[in-house]
Write an enzyme that holds these catalytic residues in place. Structure first.
Site, PDB file in Angstrom:
ATOM      1  N   GLY A 241       0.924  -1.225  -0.073  1.00 27.31           N
ATOM      2  CA  GLY A 241       0.034   0.072  -0.243  1.00 27.31           C
ATOM      3  C   GLY A 241       0.760   1.132  -0.115  1.00 27.31           C
ATOM      4  O   GLY A 241       2.073   1.158  -0.220  1.00 27.31           O
ATOM      5  N   ASN A 242       0.227   2.350   0.262  1.00 29.11           N
ATOM      6  CA  ASN A 242       1.077   3.704   0.297  1.00 29.11           C
ATOM      7  C   ASN A 242       0.402   4.635   1.406  1.00 29.11           C
ATOM      8  O   ASN A 242      -0.665   4.340   2.053  1.00 29.11           O
ATOM      9  CB  ASN A 242       1.166   4.399  -1.167  1.00 29.11           C
ATOM     10  CG  ASN A 242      -0.227   4.618  -1.405  1.00 29.11           C
ATOM     11  OD1 ASN A 242      -0.956   5.387  -1.098  1.00 29.11           O
ATOM     12  ND2 ASN A 242      -0.676   3.980  -2.704  1.00 29.11           N
ATOM     13  N   ARG A 243       1.107   5.741   1.527  1.00 26.00           N
ATOM     14  CA  ARG A 243       0.499   6.619   2.811  1.00 26.00           C
ATOM     15  C   ARG A 243      -0.599   7.380   2.394  1.00 26.00           C
ATOM     16  O   ARG A 243      -0.852   8.316   3.220  1.00 26.00           O
ATOM     17  CB  ARG A 243       1.804   7.555   3.183  1.00 26.00           C
ATOM     18  CG  ARG A 243       2.953   6.963   3.778  1.00 26.00           C
ATOM     19  CD  ARG A 243       3.874   7.809   4.058  1.00 26.00           C
ATOM     20  NE  ARG A 243       5.271   7.246   4.299  1.00 26.00           N
ATOM     21  CZ  ARG A 243       5.494   6.769   5.605  1.00 26.00           C
ATOM     22  NH1 ARG A 243       4.808   6.618   6.367  1.00 26.00           N
ATOM     23  NH2 ARG A 243       6.600   6.121   5.869  1.00 26.00           N
TER      24      ARG A 243
END
Ligand code: CTP
Length: 449
Positions: A241-243
């Site tokens: 995933g990412n932020r």
């Protein structure tokens, strides 16, 4: 032709494009502040009000906010939503500061540089001309202390003084102390500004506007917004995933709803509340988001791709949870570029939807123009996520908006909602232009067949 007509610019608009800060202090004449705002606006000025604490007892800040459409600066320590100091923004942007009415107390404080309220503090901080219109009891105005303070302001500080008028005063007596007439005060402001250049033409450098939805300019439009980050499964419990929090995309969706649009919000992983009035489509993987976007696209007027889409995903996701002891080597493959594919589809649609991409960069925005053309979008909102106050999870963002037509607008640090509205200003305009061009085309078609 009358002599007035040959002068060119009508005298009534001599403050066109100017920002005038009206400082109101605690004299009974403060009740005339709304009239002064109107007189300045009639001359073309954008007005922002500064109130001393005593002035707020004579005139309601809400009345001045409603008239000026700027939040009133009445708290010296208050910060704007983007962290700027409100009275310093006024000091830096105003073309003139008008203090009307100025009390005896205020004249004394100003003459001594005592910055105890927003009016004195702004006057101290500014490089703009200052115009002062005193109003008080006749005896107070005649007192040597007041006279000395007025002299100091005029002779040492270079302030223009609009002398009060003779007449009945609040005390019931007659004397010199009535606030000068609005037309005399406006005249003094015009003279003080003279032919100086406008200090802050860009509205972004000026005090913020009170929140005003850009009334209905997206009514009847269907806007697709993607928000949040995608999650690419490694196994049934883990993902890449990412932020992204979804805050920027949700701000765009909310702003579009407020402006009358129908909104389809396609969301990956988000940590913020989603607007219930939007049609929500959950699409956690890039593949699912691609399907959702391409399905919604033909009925849309605009696609705003604010989602942080994964660039790579595991080539194969395990169907059972992977054990830690076995170790793990992931083989990744690139994901589909949803936006680039949407752009290809959009070119086949008539009318084609407007496409907006986002580019989260670190360090420099050099790659942004390449992304605009490479992806074939109409607008690209680029930002440096490594910069303070910008990027994932923050309330604010400093963005540059690039357009296919070659425009490059560097916006200051703004709340994400304000960034959303600045972006939608451009989207609404571009859609109107698109429709006008189609109409013209249709008319040409009818007349030539
Ligand atoms: N985007 C997309 N599909 C992808 C990757 C990105 O639709 N697979 C969209 C994003 O939503 C964004 C725009 O493309 O609106 C730019 O995303 P960005 O990650 O900055 O660009 P990339 O094409 O991924 O380039 P790079 O990773 O090299 O920066």
């Amino acid at each position: 032709m009358t002599s007035g007509a040959v002068r060119g610019r009508p005298p009534a608009r001599r403050l066109d494009g100017r920002l005038v800060a009206l400082g109101v202090t605690g004299s009974i004449a403060a009740y005339k502040a709304p009239e002064l705002v109107r007189a300045l606006q009639t001359a073309g000025a954008d007005v922002v009000a500064l109130l001393s604490p005593a002035a707020t007892r004579f005139v309601a800040p809400l009345a001045l906010e409603a008239l000026t459409r700027h939040p009133v600066e009445d708290d010296l320590l208050a910060l704007l939503p983007d962290g700027r100091m409100g009275h310093i923004v006024v000091a830096d942007a105003a073309d003139a500061i008008l203090v009307a009415p100025a009390t005896a107390h205020w004249l004394g404080a100003m003459a001594n540089g005592l910055a105890g309220d927003t009016v004195t503090a702004t006057c101290l901080a500014t490089a703009a001309p200052v115009v002062v219109a005193p109003a008080m009891d006749g005896g107070m105005y005649a007192h040597p202390a007041t006279r000395a303070n007025v002299r100091r302001l005029r002779d040492d500080f270079g302030y223009a003084i609009v002398e009060p008028e003779d007449g009945p005063l609040a005390s019931g007596s007659l004397g010199v102390g009535r606030l000068a007439r609005a037309d005399r005060i406006v005249e003094a402001v015009v003279a003080a500004i003279g032919d100086r250049p406008i200090r802050a033409a860009d509205p972004a450098a000026r005090p913020p506007r009170s929140h005003e939805p850009r009334e209905g300019d997206l009514t009847g439009r269907h806007v697709i917004v993607t928000a949040g980050g995608t999650a690419e499964p490694i196994d049934p419990v883990r993902f890449i995933g990412n932020r992204s929090t979804g805050r920027m995309g949700v701000a765009v969706a909310e702003a579009a709803l407020d402006r009358g649009a129908r909104v389809t919000l396609i969301v990956g992983l988000t940590t913020v509340a989603l607007p219930p009035q939007a049609e929500q489509v959950r699409a956690e993987t890039t593949a699912a988001m691609r399907v959702a976007v391409l399905e919604a696209l033909p009925a849309a007027d605009a696609l705003v791709m604010a989602a942080a889409v994964a660039d790579f995903r595991p080539r194969r996701a395990a169907t059972a949870k992977l054990g830690r002891r076995d170790g793990l080597t992931l083989e990744l493959e690139p994901t589909e570029d949803i936006l680039a594919e949407a752009a290809v589809r959009a070119r086949r649609l008539d009318p084609g939807p407007l496409l907006v991409g986002f580019a989260a960069e670190t360090g420099s925005l050099d790659r942004a123009p390449g992304k605009l053309t490479g992806k074939g979008v109409d607008l690209l909102v680029a930002n440096d996520v490594a910069e303070d106050g910008s990027g994932f999870g923050s309330e604010t963002n400093r963005v540059t908006i690039l357009s296919k037509a070659g425009q490059r607008d560097e916006l200051p640090l703004l709340t994400k909602r304000e960034v959303a509205d600045r972006l939608l200003d451009r989207v609404a305009r571009a859609l109107d232009d698109r429709d006008a061009a189609a109409q013209t085309q249709a008319m040409i078609g009818t007349t030539t067949t």
